[in-house]
Design an enzyme around this catalytic site. Structure first.
Site, PDB file in Angstrom:
ATOM      1  N   LYS A  67      -6.506   3.339  -5.087  1.00 21.24           N
ATOM      2  CA  LYS A  67      -7.237   4.540  -4.676  1.00 21.24           C
ATOM      3  C   LYS A  67      -7.248   5.640  -5.732  1.00 21.24           C
ATOM      4  O   LYS A  67      -8.163   6.474  -5.762  1.00 21.24           O
ATOM      5  CB  LYS A  67      -6.640   5.096  -3.384  1.00 21.24           C
ATOM      6  CG  LYS A  67      -6.890   4.263  -2.147  1.00 21.24           C
ATOM      7  CD  LYS A  67      -8.276   4.501  -1.603  1.00 21.24           C
ATOM      8  CE  LYS A  67      -8.440   3.906  -0.208  1.00 21.24           C
ATOM      9  NZ  LYS A  67      -9.759   4.207   0.375  1.00 21.24           N
ATOM     10  N   SER A 120      -4.303  -4.624  -2.831  1.00 23.75           N
ATOM     11  CA  SER A 120      -4.831  -3.269  -2.992  1.00 23.75           C
ATOM     12  C   SER A 120      -3.766  -2.184  -3.000  1.00 23.75           C
ATOM     13  O   SER A 120      -4.013  -1.084  -3.493  1.00 23.75           O
ATOM     14  CB  SER A 120      -5.850  -2.972  -1.882  1.00 23.75           C
ATOM     15  OG  SER A 120      -5.249  -3.126  -0.606  1.00 23.75           O
TER      16      SER A 120
END
Length: 365
Positions: A55, A298
């Site tokens: 992110k 992720s």
């Protein structure tokens, strides 16, 4: 459907991903790829990224692009945790003010990570969507720039740099990506689709808003409780939905039990610590056959207590024995030589005591 972006926002392109890559390489290192042999799949280890998640790529690219445009407004964002951490780090690195709104159920490790980098933290609501509604209200009242966790062209372009790194290191034929709001999947698809790579999304059963939206069902439904809090989104993005409708090849829906087992196997067999959403793509990849596939891990921001409980409760099935690769297979044994009739094989004679004594005599004193 409510969206936190204006409808006239431009669609990001592959060129935007390349521009993001040029911006970010000054600040972020390339994350490693690891071959998980027992899964037969490459892993892109974004759990080793700054702040423990991919992110930070989108958040940092959005702040850098805004600075290039002369936009100096304070930035506010709603996040389940990882976007808030990435934005907090980016704000610290660029000395820009950042406000984050997080749901009360966000993991403690993520809340602490945001506060560590000096961002203002507001806890509101019991889900990402409730936190997002509050962030929209604060932005309107105070003139902040609202930065979506996934439905922003600069954020999508930043996340797409994951795909560029995968293409450079691995040249895969399939890439598996977890989907919540769709920012990572959209960016990776923009980066790789022109190279003929299949992009497959992964969602959890009962937390599958994007999969349903792509089939035409846009009715908002409250997501069920899941280990993958990072993809627990009620309404997918407007930009991401349009991009994935065009670029995504398929979506695999994973059962919660599969996700938990995969997370534990990652820790025990591959020594990779992933959060729930981080293990999602690999869980989906177990159903996909491909010569060279890569799953994006992720993030790795999992609470220690949650991980300890999973390691105690989940008992993974024993993995199948690995199949030998073609180059590793032994050549067939050579045919035994047959001796003429009447002859027996003779073993080499053992050295006599005289020969041994002769050797000892020649050794230096």
């Amino acid at each position: 459907m409510q969206s936190d972006v204006a409808r006239d926002v431009r669609m990001p392109t592959a060129g935007d991903v390349l521009a993001a890559h040029a911006r970010l390489r000054r600040y972020l290192d390339v994350t490693p790829a690891h071959y998980a042999e027992r899964f037969g799949c490459w892993l892109k280890l974004e759990n080793l990224q700054r702040t423990g998640s991919y992110k930070v790529r989108g958040a940092l690219n959005a702040l850098l692009a805004a600075r290039e445009r002369g936009d100096t407004r304070p930035v506010i964002a709603a996040s389940a945790g990882n976007h808030a951490q990435g934005l907090a780090w980016a704000g610290y690195r660029l000395r820009m003010p950042v406000i984050t709104v997080m749901p009360r159920c966000a993991p403690e490790t993520k809340i602490a990570g945001v506060a560590h980098w000096g961002a203002t933290v507001r806890l509101h609501g019991d889900s990402y969507d409730e936190a997002k509604a509050f962030a929209i209200e604060l932005a309107a009242q105070n003139g902040y720039r609202l930065l979506s966790a996934f439905d922003d062209p600069d954020v999508i372009a930043g996340q797409g740099t994951v795909g560029l790194e995968i293409a450079t290191a691995l040249s895969p034929d399939v890439v598996l990506v977890p989907i919540g709001g769709g920012g990572l999947a959209s960016g990776v698809a923009l980066a790789l689709k022109s190279q003929g790579v299949r992009i497959i999304g992964a969602q959890v059963e009962g937390v599958d808003a994007m999969a349903r939206a792509l089939k035409g069902d846009e009715t908002p439904r409250d997501p069920v409780a899941t280990l993958a809090d990072g993809v627990k989104v009620k309404e997918p993005g407007t930009l991401t939905r349009a991009l994935l409708r065009e670029l995504l090849d398929d979506v695999v829906i994973v059962r919660e039990a599969e996700l938990r087992e995969t997370l534990v196997r990652l820790a025990l067999e591959e020594h990779v610590i992933a959060e729930g959403a981080g293990a999602l793509a690999l869980a989906a990849g177990r159903r996909i056959a491909a010569k060279r596939k890569c799953a994006v891990v992720s993030g790795g921001n999992v609470d220690a207590g949650v991980l300890a409980q999973l390691l105690s409760d989940v008992r993974p099935r024993a993995p199948r024995k690995p199949r030998q690769r073609a180059q590793e297979r032994l050549s067939p044994p050579a045919a035994k030589r047959t001796l003429p009739a009447g002859l027996l094989p003779v073993a080499p004679a053992a050295p006599t005591w005289r020969a041994t004594a002769h050797i000892l005599e020649e050794l230096p004193a």
